[in-house]
Write a protein that holds these residues in place. Structure first.
Motif, short mmCIF file in Angstrom:
data_model
loop_
_atom_site.label_atom_id
_atom_site.label_comp_id
_atom_site.label_asym_id
_atom_site.label_seq_id
_atom_site.Cartn_x
_atom_site.Cartn_y
_atom_site.Cartn_z
N ALA A 1 34.50 53.46 37.67
CA ALA A 1 35.59 52.52 37.93
C ALA A 1 35.94 51.83 36.63
O ALA A 1 35.13 51.79 35.70
CB ALA A 1 35.20 51.50 39.00
N GLN B 1 46.48 42.88 37.41
CA GLN B 1 45.35 43.71 37.04
C GLN B 1 45.61 45.13 37.55
O GLN B 1 46.35 45.34 38.51
CB GLN B 1 44.09 43.15 37.72
CG GLN B 1 42.83 43.57 37.01
CD GLN B 1 41.59 43.15 37.78
OE1 GLN B 1 41.63 43.00 38.98
NE2 GLN B 1 40.50 43.00 37.07
N GLY C 1 43.67 44.13 32.31
CA GLY C 1 44.78 43.23 32.59
C GLY C 1 46.11 43.85 32.19
O GLY C 1 46.28 44.28 31.05
C1 2NL Z 1 37.70 44.02 33.65
C2 2NL Z 1 36.70 44.88 34.26
C3 2NL Z 1 36.24 46.34 36.02
C4 2NL Z 1 35.68 47.58 37.97
C5 2NL Z 1 36.50 46.68 37.31
C6 2NL Z 1 35.15 48.36 40.23
C7 2NL Z 1 35.61 48.46 41.52
C8 2NL Z 1 34.77 48.97 42.47
C9 2NL Z 1 33.52 49.35 42.18
C10 2NL Z 1 33.11 49.22 40.88
CL1 2NL Z 1 35.31 49.08 44.08
N1 2NL Z 1 33.91 48.73 39.93
N2 2NL Z 1 35.96 47.85 39.28
C11 2NL Z 1 34.62 48.14 37.28
C12 2NL Z 1 34.37 47.79 35.98
C13 2NL Z 1 35.20 46.90 35.33
O1 2NL Z 1 37.10 45.45 35.44
O2 2NL Z 1 37.55 43.60 32.57
N3 2NL Z 1 38.79 43.76 34.35
C14 2NL Z 1 39.84 42.94 33.90
#
Ligand code: 2NL
Length: 356
Positions: free
Chosen positions: A308, A210, A312
């Motif tokens: 944020a 990721q 993947g």
């Molecule tokens: C997805 C979605 C996401 C985040 C990761 C994040 C990290 C912190 C605070 C707030 Cl420390 N957000 N990360 C935010 C939105 C989406 O990933 O589909 N990942 C595979």
């Protein structure tokens, strides 16, 4: 019998003539060993009259010291010569070209990780990393994922045996939590790495990769998020014109949350510009960092905001390089790696990925 000068001269000559460690050791044994000449001489002191011993003692001991010192000096010289010979024999000319063809290739995941780090470095993001074994607070609690959230359920998360508070991280968000806790804003980081979920089928592997990104500063808005992701997608897919679709979504750690789709052309199999979009592919999750997450890290949400995103890496690699079988990524099949790997000499840049 107290004149040791002849014996000393003989022994010193033998030491000087010894040109290997074995030869020197033979001289040492013959002089200083149990039956050695010097040892035998020293033994005769016991049977002497006090007067004779007063003369012979210093002479014999002087002999012993001279021989001991000469043996040590010669041993050091031989050791140094041996080391120099070894170094000379093992010398490598580092300026010679690598002999081609090189046999190894860069794995598509490593390639895409390098491309991502390059793109975000150009946008001013630093690369952050952290432990893959995390505690519950960094992986869940600080991210506003309450005890009852399905992401905590046993079937998703790998727990460490005998340590109910420790997990294999299920995302790289804890890296960002650690950065917010330990570093003063403004913050601009990406956190690429391995993550783990107890899930295994044709499209899921228990370990996958990721990359997440985080910006924390004053006055950050959705517009900054939108521009950053658009710039990133254009650079990564090497297209100037791309249409992104922002869909409202839900993540516990962002509010509002936004899922990002890329418009694809069926004809080119690539992201497409206005008017050429045949289908939408979901590529990113993102949002404005939830005020509770900012507060959990010890920052005042009224002062600091941020966005944020996460996606993947394995899926990005499949999309960009037309790979269809996720599980092949982890099989270690030499033929697959040779065919789909990248040259180590081909450096990714913002303007061009590498050609397989
Ligand atoms: C997805 C979605 C996401 C985040 C990761 C994040 C990290 C912190 C605070 C707030 Cl420390 N957000 N990360 C935010 C939105 C989406 O990933 O589909 N990942 C595979």
């Amino acid at each position: 019998m107290t004149d040791t000068s002849q014996l000393q001269a003989d022994l010193l000559a033998q030491i000087a003539a010894a040109d290997t460690p074995d030869a020197l050791e033979a001289v040492r044994v013959a002089a200083m060993g149990k039956q050695g000449q010097v040892t035998q001489l020293l033994k005769t002191l016991g049977g002497m009259s006090p007067e004779d011993r007063a003369v012979a003692g210093p002479a014999f001991n002087g002999l012993r010291e001279a021989i001991t010192a000469a043996l040590a000096a010669k041993k050091a010289a031989l050791d140094e010569a041996a080391l120099n010979a070894k170094l000379a024999a093992e010398k490598q000319d580092m300026t010679l070209p690598v002999s081609l063809p090189a046999t190894g290739t860069i794995h598509p995941i490593s390639q895409v990780m390098d491309e991502l780090a390059g793109i975000f470095a150009d946008l001013g993001f630093a690369v952050a990393s952290g432990p893959e074994i995390e505690d519950d607070w960094h992986n869940f609690t600080a991210l506003n994922i309450p005890e009852s959230h399905p992401a905590r359920a046993m079937h998703d998360t790998f727990y460490i045996d005998g340590q109910p508070n420790m997990v294999l991280r299920t995302h790289t968000s804890p890296v960002q939590i650690r950065t917010m806790v330990g570093q003063k804003p403004p913050i601009r980081i990406i956190a690429p790495g391995r993550v783990y979920r107890s899930d295994s089928d044709a499209t899921h592997t228990p370990m996958f990769h990721q990359i997440e990104g985080l910006v924390i500063d004053k006055g950050i808005t959705l517009a900054h998020l939108r521009w950053t992701l658009e710039t990133f997608i254009k650079a990564f897919f090497e297209v100037d014109d791309v249409v992104l679709r922002f869909r409202p979504s839900y993540f516990p750690f962002t509010e509002p949350s936004v899922e990002v789709d890329v418009g694809y052309s069926a004809k080119t199999g690539k992201p497409a510009g206005q008017g050429q979009v045949d289908k939408w592919l979901e590529v990113l999750g993102s949002g404005m960092v939830h005020p509770r997450v900012i507060a959990a890290c010890g920052l005042d949400p009224n002062e600091w905001q941020g966005f944020a995103f996460g996606t993947g890496v394995d899926r990005l690699a499949m999309l960009k390089y037309g790979l269809t079988d996720l599980r092949a990524f982890f099989d270690g099949d030499i033929k697959w790696l040779k065919h789909n790997g990248f040259s180590a000499f081909d450096l990714p840049s913002i303007s061009a990925g590498a050609t397989p």
